[in-house]
Design a protein around this motif. Structure first.
Motif, PDB file in Angstrom:
ATOM      1  N   LEU A 121      -5.357  -2.219   7.960  1.00  0.00           N
ATOM      2  CA  LEU A 121      -5.012  -2.122   6.550  1.00  0.00           C
ATOM      3  C   LEU A 121      -6.151  -1.483   5.755  1.00  0.00           C
ATOM      4  O   LEU A 121      -5.935  -0.619   4.897  1.00  0.00           O
ATOM      5  CB  LEU A 121      -4.705  -3.510   5.996  1.00  0.00           C
ATOM      6  CG  LEU A 121      -4.299  -3.600   4.521  1.00  0.00           C
ATOM      7  CD1 LEU A 121      -3.012  -2.835   4.278  1.00  0.00           C
ATOM      8  CD2 LEU A 121      -4.136  -5.053   4.095  1.00  0.00           C
ATOM      9  N   GLY A 122      -7.380  -1.903   6.058  1.00  0.00           N
ATOM     10  CA  GLY A 122      -8.534  -1.332   5.373  1.00  0.00           C
ATOM     11  C   GLY A 122      -8.677   0.156   5.638  1.00  0.00           C
ATOM     12  O   GLY A 122      -8.995   0.934   4.728  1.00  0.00           O
TER      13      GLY A 122
ATOM     14  N   GLU B  15      -5.875   0.423  -8.269  1.00  0.00           N
ATOM     15  CA  GLU B  15      -5.339  -0.634  -7.416  1.00  0.00           C
ATOM     16  C   GLU B  15      -5.585  -0.329  -5.944  1.00  0.00           C
ATOM     17  O   GLU B  15      -5.809  -1.241  -5.139  1.00  0.00           O
ATOM     18  CB  GLU B  15      -3.842  -0.807  -7.687  1.00  0.00           C
ATOM     19  CG  GLU B  15      -3.546  -1.449  -9.030  1.00  0.00           C
ATOM     20  CD  GLU B  15      -2.062  -1.676  -9.243  1.00  0.00           C
ATOM     21  OE1 GLU B  15      -1.297  -1.570  -8.260  1.00  0.00           O
ATOM     22  OE2 GLU B  15      -1.662  -1.956 -10.382  1.00  0.00           O
ATOM     23  N   VAL B  16      -5.557   0.938  -5.581  1.00  0.00           N
ATOM     24  CA  VAL B  16      -5.882   1.310  -4.197  1.00  0.00           C
ATOM     25  C   VAL B  16      -7.340   0.971  -3.886  1.00  0.00           C
ATOM     26  O   VAL B  16      -7.664   0.416  -2.833  1.00  0.00           O
ATOM     27  CB  VAL B  16      -5.614   2.809  -3.950  1.00  0.00           C
ATOM     28  CG1 VAL B  16      -6.199   3.244  -2.608  1.00  0.00           C
ATOM     29  CG2 VAL B  16      -4.109   3.095  -3.979  1.00  0.00           C
TER      30      VAL B  16
ATOM     31  N   LEU C  22       0.836  -1.197   0.000  1.00  0.00           N
ATOM     32  CA  LEU C  22       0.000   0.000   0.000  1.00  0.00           C
ATOM     33  C   LEU C  22       0.873   1.251   0.000  1.00  0.00           C
ATOM     34  O   LEU C  22       0.548   2.249  -0.663  1.00  0.00           O
ATOM     35  CB  LEU C  22      -0.920  -0.014   1.221  1.00  0.00           C
ATOM     36  CG  LEU C  22      -2.074   1.000   1.210  1.00  0.00           C
ATOM     37  CD1 LEU C  22      -3.019   0.723   0.041  1.00  0.00           C
ATOM     38  CD2 LEU C  22      -2.840   0.958   2.523  1.00  0.00           C
TER      39      LEU C  22
ATOM     40  N   PHE D 155      -7.684  -2.684  -3.504  1.00  0.00           N
ATOM     41  CA  PHE D 155      -6.619  -3.287  -2.698  1.00  0.00           C
ATOM     42  C   PHE D 155      -7.197  -4.168  -1.584  1.00  0.00           C
ATOM     43  O   PHE D 155      -8.049  -3.750  -0.812  1.00  0.00           O
ATOM     44  CB  PHE D 155      -5.750  -2.196  -2.075  1.00  0.00           C
ATOM     45  CG  PHE D 155      -4.496  -2.712  -1.423  1.00  0.00           C
ATOM     46  CD1 PHE D 155      -3.360  -2.967  -2.174  1.00  0.00           C
ATOM     47  CD2 PHE D 155      -4.453  -2.968  -0.064  1.00  0.00           C
ATOM     48  CE1 PHE D 155      -2.209  -3.449  -1.595  1.00  0.00           C
ATOM     49  CE2 PHE D 155      -3.314  -3.455   0.532  1.00  0.00           C
ATOM     50  CZ  PHE D 155      -2.188  -3.696  -0.229  1.00  0.00           C
ATOM     51  N   GLY D 156      -6.749  -5.399  -1.517  1.00  0.00           N
ATOM     52  CA  GLY D 156      -7.139  -6.284  -0.428  1.00  0.00           C
ATOM     53  C   GLY D 156      -8.494  -6.917  -0.568  1.00  0.00           C
ATOM     54  O   GLY D 156      -8.929  -7.660   0.314  1.00  0.00           O
TER      55      GLY D 156
ATOM     56  N   ARG E 188      -6.075   2.004   3.641  1.00  0.00           N
ATOM     57  CA  ARG E 188      -6.469   2.070   2.231  1.00  0.00           C
ATOM     58  C   ARG E 188      -7.522   3.145   2.011  1.00  0.00           C
ATOM     59  O   ARG E 188      -7.448   3.929   1.054  1.00  0.00           O
ATOM     60  CB  ARG E 188      -7.016   0.714   1.785  1.00  0.00           C
ATOM     61  CG  ARG E 188      -7.448   0.679   0.314  1.00  0.00           C
ATOM     62  CD  ARG E 188      -8.230  -0.575   0.003  1.00  0.00           C
ATOM     63  NE  ARG E 188      -9.518  -0.591   0.662  1.00  0.00           N
ATOM     64  CZ  ARG E 188     -10.623  -0.008   0.188  1.00  0.00           C
ATOM     65  NH1 ARG E 188     -10.578   0.616  -0.973  1.00  0.00           N
ATOM     66  NH2 ARG E 188     -11.754  -0.062   0.838  1.00  0.00           N
ATOM     67  N   GLU E 189      -8.503   3.226   2.897  1.00  0.00           N
ATOM     68  CA  GLU E 189      -9.564   4.224   2.754  1.00  0.00           C
ATOM     69  C   GLU E 189      -9.013   5.643   2.882  1.00  0.00           C
ATOM     70  O   GLU E 189      -9.424   6.550   2.158  1.00  0.00           O
ATOM     71  CB  GLU E 189     -10.647   3.971   3.801  1.00  0.00           C
ATOM     72  CG  GLU E 189     -11.458   2.706   3.535  1.00  0.00           C
ATOM     73  CD  GLU E 189     -12.480   2.433   4.625  1.00  0.00           C
ATOM     74  OE1 GLU E 189     -12.642   3.304   5.505  1.00  0.00           O
ATOM     75  OE2 GLU E 189     -13.104   1.358   4.605  1.00  0.00           O
TER      76      GLU E 189
ATOM     77  N   ALA F 260      -7.190   6.418  -0.412  1.00  0.00           N
ATOM     78  CA  ALA F 260      -8.141   6.645  -1.504  1.00  0.00           C
ATOM     79  C   ALA F 260      -8.821   8.003  -1.354  1.00  0.00           C
ATOM     80  O   ALA F 260      -8.986   8.747  -2.331  1.00  0.00           O
ATOM     81  CB  ALA F 260      -9.178   5.532  -1.529  1.00  0.00           C
TER      82      ALA F 260
END
Length: 229
Positions: free
Chosen positions: A50-51, A22-23, A4, A26-27, A54-55, A58
């Motif tokens: 991780l989530g 991809e972001v 990430l 992602f996951g 990612r948020e 984004a």
């Protein structure tokens, strides 16, 4: 987290539609998928972290990918994917769209001219239909490819896509017809016709629309772009 962070570096370095897609995805296909609660209890805490990361990533870059060149590129990708799926599912006797007739008429006219100029070349027996699908597929796939296009001297990513699609079309025709003197002209005519069709369809969908999608039809849209759209 390292993967990430790599995507974050790419986004911080400048416009990168592929990295942003991809972001967003992602996951999604890792342990637990969309819901960390589905994962083993020992993984729930790190997956939640991780989530959240990612948020945040984004959200930080969302404005750059909901307008401007991103909108232009996504319209081109989406329209090219629709046309590509239409080319792939063509069958004898099936209804043909006007843009297909335009491309085929250009191919036929160019090859008729070649026959008149050099009827003993061996190309006279060449059927444009044997190359039409390959040329269309090559041009459309080059246009819809999600990987960032080389900018070169072009002012935008979309302009670079057009240049890449033209190069793919020219190379495909040259493979079929080798060094025929009218190959470049045929590539010019086909590229101009195809670009007009794609641009016309993309422009018509630039405003908010309601789309009814028939799940029985296969549209070969790159799935990260489909998720973003």
């Amino acid at each position: 987290m390292e993967e990430l962070a790599t995507l974050a570096d790419r986004l911080d370095s400048g416009y990168d539609l592929e990295a942003y897609c991809e972001v967003l995805t992602f996951g999604l296909h890792g342990p637990g998928g969309n819901d960390p609660n589905d994962a083993h209890r020992l993984l729930r805490k790190p997956l939640s972290a991780l989530g959240a990361a990612r948020e945040r990533l984004a959200e930080r870059h969302a404005d750059a990918y909901c307008r401007g060149k991103a909108t232009e590129e996504l319209l081109l990708i989406g329209t090219a994917a629709l046309l590509d799926s239409d080319v792939r599912r063509r069958r004898p006797g099936k209804f043909r769209l006007p843009w297909q007739e335009t491309w085929e008429e250009i191919c036929e006219q160019a090859l008729d001219t070649q026959e008149a100029n050099n009827s003993s070349s061996g190309l006279a027996c060449y059927s444009y239909r044997s190359g039409f699908d390959r040329w269309c597929e090559s041009w459309l796939n080059a246009l819809m490819r999600l990987a960032p296009a080389e900018q070169g001297d072009h002012s935008s990513s979309a302009a670079a896509r057009w240049a890449r699609a033209y190069t793919a079309l020219e190379q495909s025709i040259q493979r079929d017809l080798q060094d025929s003197p009218w190959v470049a002209r045929l590539a010019d005519q086909l590229h101009h016709a195809g670009r007009g069709m794609v641009t016309g369809i993309a422009v018509s969908t630039a405003e908010p629309v309601v789309v009814a999608y028939d799940g029985r039809e296969v549209i070969d849209l790159p799935w990260p772009a489909q998720y973003l759209l």
